[in-house]
Design a protein around this motif. Structure first.
Motif, PDB file in Angstrom:
ATOM      1  N   LEU A 103       4.414  10.302  -6.861  1.00  0.00           N
ATOM      2  CA  LEU A 103       5.461  10.609  -7.822  1.00  0.00           C
ATOM      3  C   LEU A 103       4.861  10.950  -9.184  1.00  0.00           C
ATOM      4  O   LEU A 103       5.291  11.912  -9.836  1.00  0.00           O
ATOM      5  N   GLU A 104       3.867  10.176  -9.565  1.00  0.00           N
ATOM      6  CA  GLU A 104       3.220  10.460 -10.852  1.00  0.00           C
ATOM      7  C   GLU A 104       2.536  11.820 -10.831  1.00  0.00           C
ATOM      8  O   GLU A 104       2.611  12.575 -11.813  1.00  0.00           O
ATOM      9  N   THR A 145       0.834  -1.197   0.000  1.00  0.00           N
ATOM     10  CA  THR A 145       0.000   0.000   0.000  1.00  0.00           C
ATOM     11  C   THR A 145       0.866   1.243   0.000  1.00  0.00           C
ATOM     12  O   THR A 145       0.602   2.192  -0.737  1.00  0.00           O
ATOM     13  N   ARG A 146       1.918   1.233   0.777  1.00  0.00           N
ATOM     14  CA  ARG A 146       2.816   2.373   0.860  1.00  0.00           C
ATOM     15  C   ARG A 146       3.495   2.617  -0.495  1.00  0.00           C
ATOM     16  O   ARG A 146       3.625   3.741  -0.942  1.00  0.00           O
ATOM     17  N   GLU A 147       3.899   1.542  -1.181  1.00  0.00           N
ATOM     18  CA  GLU A 147       4.534   1.686  -2.488  1.00  0.00           C
ATOM     19  C   GLU A 147       3.560   2.261  -3.500  1.00  0.00           C
ATOM     20  O   GLU A 147       3.925   3.102  -4.309  1.00  0.00           O
ATOM     21  N   ILE A 148       2.319   1.828  -3.471  1.00  0.00           N
ATOM     22  CA  ILE A 148       1.317   2.344  -4.407  1.00  0.00           C
ATOM     23  C   ILE A 148       1.100   3.828  -4.170  1.00  0.00           C
ATOM     24  O   ILE A 148       1.052   4.623  -5.103  1.00  0.00           O
ATOM     25  N   ILE A 149       1.011   4.229  -2.912  1.00  0.00           N
ATOM     26  CA  ILE A 149       0.834   5.643  -2.594  1.00  0.00           C
ATOM     27  C   ILE A 149       2.042   6.438  -3.058  1.00  0.00           C
ATOM     28  O   ILE A 149       1.903   7.502  -3.661  1.00  0.00           O
ATOM     29  N   GLU A 150       3.249   5.950  -2.810  1.00  0.00           N
ATOM     30  CA  GLU A 150       4.453   6.664  -3.219  1.00  0.00           C
ATOM     31  C   GLU A 150       4.519   6.797  -4.735  1.00  0.00           C
ATOM     32  O   GLU A 150       4.867   7.839  -5.258  1.00  0.00           O
ATOM     33  N   VAL A 151       4.190   5.744  -5.462  1.00  0.00           N
ATOM     34  CA  VAL A 151       4.210   5.796  -6.923  1.00  0.00           C
ATOM     35  C   VAL A 151       3.174   6.805  -7.399  1.00  0.00           C
ATOM     36  O   VAL A 151       3.443   7.615  -8.284  1.00  0.00           O
ATOM     37  N   THR A 152       2.002   6.798  -6.819  1.00  0.00           N
ATOM     38  CA  THR A 152       0.957   7.729  -7.210  1.00  0.00           C
ATOM     39  C   THR A 152       1.396   9.165  -6.951  1.00  0.00           C
ATOM     40  O   THR A 152       1.216  10.032  -7.797  1.00  0.00           O
TER      41      THR A 152
END
Length: 154
Positions: free
Chosen positions: A131-132, A122-129
């Motif tokens: 960043l985008e 979940t944390r990785e998805i939030i970070e990627v989002t």
């Protein structure tokens, strides 16, 4: 040039005792000794009476004689009953430890690991989002800068 002084035996012993693995081992031995009482109580109080209901609780009297007569001290007696009893006690104890302690602990640790991985995912998805989104803001600002002042997107 000063010679390097060798550590004393006492300093070496102290360093040995203060290493983490020695302390961990000591704790494991103490906990293991306490846990032995629990396992023995389960085996003696629950398992052995159940086995005794089917057969006998004491196998020590079962034996065979290798010579023609086994009377008193005469003859060679094989005490296979005590070996069988010790083997059964070991297997029962191992089963109790495995099914009541090892298996539940392994399942608990697997659940904790799955929760940790889910949190990280979940944390990785939030970070990627995030960043985008930041990239999109940057691209929009660069596009506005290229067009020059006074050009609004509508």
């Amino acid at each position: 040039m000063r010679e390097k002084k060798e550590p004393s035996v006492w300093q070496g012993f102290k360093a040995f005792l203060m290493r983490g693995n020695v302390v961990d081992l000591a704790v494991a031995v103490v906990i293991g000794a306490a846990f032995t009482n629990i396992v023995n109580s389960v085996v003696k109080g629950l398992i052995n009476p159940l086995v005794g209901a089917i057969g006998t609780q004491n196998l020590d009297s079962y034996n065979s004689c290798l010579s023609s007569k086994c009377t008193g001290d005469k003859g060679i007696r094989l005490l296979w009953g005590s070996v069988l009893g010790a083997t059964l006690t070991f297997l029962i104890t191992a089963a109790v430890v495995y099914f009541l302690m090892v298996l539940p602990m392994a399942k608990y640790l697997a659940r904790l690991e799955a929760r940790r991985k889910a949190k990280e995912g979940t944390r990785e998805i939030i970070e990627v989002t995030e960043l985008e989104v930041l990239k999109e803001i940057r691209d929009t600002l660069l596009a506005q800068q290229r067009r020059g002042p006074g050009h609004d997107e509508r």
